[in-house]
Design a protein around this motif. Structure first.
Motif, short mmCIF file in Angstrom:
data_model
loop_
_atom_site.label_atom_id
_atom_site.label_comp_id
_atom_site.label_asym_id
_atom_site.label_seq_id
_atom_site.Cartn_x
_atom_site.Cartn_y
_atom_site.Cartn_z
N ALA A 59 -7.77 -1.44 9.49
CA ALA A 59 -6.63 -2.36 9.35
C ALA A 59 -6.23 -2.84 10.74
CB ALA A 59 -5.47 -1.64 8.67
N GLN A 87 -4.78 4.89 3.71
CA GLN A 87 -5.16 4.08 4.86
C GLN A 87 -6.17 3.01 4.46
OE1 GLN A 87 -4.06 4.32 8.24
NE2 GLN A 87 -5.12 2.35 8.29
N THR A 93 0.79 -1.22 0.00
CA THR A 93 0.00 0.00 0.00
C THR A 93 0.83 1.28 0.00
OG1 THR A 93 -0.16 -0.21 2.40
CG2 THR A 93 -1.97 -1.12 1.09
N GLN A 121 0.12 1.44 8.73
CA GLN A 121 -1.29 1.12 8.46
C GLN A 121 -2.00 0.66 9.74
OE1 GLN A 121 -3.33 1.26 5.84
NE2 GLN A 121 -2.03 1.57 4.04
N GLU A 156 5.60 0.16 6.50
CA GLU A 156 4.28 0.46 5.94
C GLU A 156 3.18 -0.29 6.69
OE1 GLU A 156 3.06 2.63 4.07
OE2 GLU A 156 1.16 1.83 3.33
N ALA A 206 -1.76 5.98 7.94
CA ALA A 206 -1.39 5.92 6.52
C ALA A 206 -2.09 6.97 5.65
CB ALA A 206 -1.66 4.51 5.99
#
Lengths: 104, 377
Positions: B350, B346, B312, B337, B333, B342
């Protein structure tokens, strides 16, 4: 091309062949090896790389993956063109392996 | 210090730059990443009592030189040398150290300042096998080796360039939400198919842009963060006598998911080491994401659609490969997230993530592979 062959390394204890060389045989652990010359193999895959050598010139090199007749798979420069499955002869040139389609 | 649970409490990254600024050095970049991760964790430099580092360009200096230059006095120190697998390897060691009470705040750093000729030198002198048997050909670097691997993979699975394209295309779409990515402009299938070839089947967009940069995570016994539910690794699974796929992750998959107490269908996102599109697919398949084995369908229905969020940040393919930093980039990363930080990229709600590492091409393909399942804690 003179198919002088390339050297692969064969375990003296169990006969397993490797390239590049190792210290201990991955199969049986022995540290005793003998050199074996292998002159032929089969092309598994090819690709090309290109490198700019001067402003208007690209040097293209054909690189091949070859299964040697002794078993180990090696990376070689391919002289000429050929499809996977083609039989090739093997030699050493300036420290690197070269392969050429049989009958060239 | 006493034994306790370990959490990843901070994650950060330096700026990623295609052309490093004058005065940028590897150590400065590592320091930048450390500062970013400490800021994320709400900790000061003086709280750090353990350091792990991976870098291709630190030599002849080592971890202790870095500790000295960063002003860190420590009770735990390590340097890792496993390229793209280093991030998770350092994480594994750091978590165990904190759990055992050997350290309370460990910073794991990875990165490089790499100019183009430094990168070329790196790939031609990578290890003795490369110097002896690949450099003289001349072999053109790992792009050539993974072009050969992609050929085998494509043949075995009946895939074409228009299928592999979905990996860089979808990752470029994610990169639009990552201000630190080197490339953020949308990529179409036409852009991909018309891109210059690097080593067939691979084109420019199949190869990572080299950047200068660094990444960091902080592992600690206290604080809010991300828990490691499971982490498994495989080193030299097949003596370089195979095809390069499956990777060692295939043999680790069952124990990874059993220990994690969840399965591929449960993770909200995956950060998969993406040195090449084919390796993203191989690792996901190895870890059980493609139950029916139909890679083309998986590519179109899960990756291309972004239904399964993969890489992502844009991954290395869009964000850039910061040398050894690439081994930590996916972890950074994933933690970002799971902490809900993020921004535009985002992933909603998550809570769990998969991260993988892969690397160290000894002769024909990578010999190291590891994977971790993370959970927001």
């Amino acid at each position: 091309m003179n198919a002088e062959g390339i050297t692969v390394h064969v375990c003296s204890a169990c006969g397993h062949a490797v390239f590049p060389g190792r210290v201990l045989c991955p199969r049986c652990g022995s540290a005793d090896w003998r050199d074996e010359l292998v002159r032929r193999g089969t092309l598994l895959a090819t690709t090309q790389t290109r490198k700019r050598v001067i402003v208007h010139r690209l040097l293209e090199t054909r690189i091949a993956e070859v299964r040697t007749d002794a078993g180990p798979v090696v990376i070689a420069r391919l002289l000429g063109e050929a499809d996977p499955g083609t039989a090739v002869t093997l030699a050493n040139r300036a420290g690197g392996i070269v392969a050429e389609p049989l009958g060239s | 210090m006493s034994p306790g649970a370990a959490l990843i409490v901070g994650a950060g990254e330096s700026r990623y730059q295609r052309h490093p600024q004058r005065g940028a050095t590897t150590k400065r970049l590592l320091a930048d990443a450390l500062a970013s991760a400490l800021d994320d964790a709400g900790l000061s430099r003086d709280a750090v009592d353990g350091l792990a580092v991976t870098s291709f360009t630190l030599g002849p200096d080592t971890a202790i030189d870095l500790a000295w230059e960063l002003g860190l006095s420590l009770n735990w120190l390590m340097q890792d040398t496993n390229g793209g697998a280093s991030g998770l390897n350092m994480l594994q060691h750091a978590v165990r150290a904190v759990e055992a009470g050997d350290a309370s705040v460990i910073a794991a750093l990875a990165g490089d300042r790499l100019l183009v000729d430094e990168f070329d030198e790196l790939i031609y002198t990578y290890n003795r096998a490369t110097r002896a048997h690949l450099a003289p050909l001349p072999y053109g670097g790992p792009n050539t080796l993974f072009a050969l691997l992609t050929h085998h993979h494509a043949e075995q699975h009946g895939l074409g360039r228009e299928d592999y394209a979905l990996v860089p295309i979808s990752q470029r779409a994610w990169a639009a939400g990552n201000p630190n990515a080197a490339y953020r402009e949308p990529m179409t299938l036409e852009d991909y198919l018309e891109a210059p070839m690097v080593a067939p089947l691979l084109c420019r967009y199949d190869c990572v842009p080299v950047v200068s940069g660094a990444d960091a995570v902080i592992v600690a016994a206290e604080g809010r963060g991300v828990r490691v539910r499971a982490l498994k690794a495989s080193y030299n699974p097949d003596q370089q006598e195979g095809t390069g796929f499956p990777t060692g992750l295939a043999a680790c998959a069952d124990s990874l998911w059993n220990e994690a107490g969840l399965g591929p269908a449960d993770v909200d996102l995956a950060c998969v080491y993406d040195d090449y599109p084919v390796m993203v697919l191989v690792q996901l398949a190895d870890l059980g994401f493609v139950a029916d084995g139909d890679l083309r369908r998986f590519l179109h229905e899960q990756i291309g659609s972004r239904r399964l969020p993969v890489n992502t940040s844009g991954g290395q393919l869009s964000a850039g490969q910061a040398g050894a930093g690439a081994g930590l980039h996916g972890l950074v990363e994933a933690v970002t997230q799971l902490k809900g930080r993020a921004g535009e990229r985002q992933v909603d709600d998550a809570r769990t993530a998969l991260v993988t590492g892969y690397g160290m091409v000894l002769y024909r393909y990578g010999a190291c592979a590891n994977a971790a399942v993370l959970e927001a804690a």
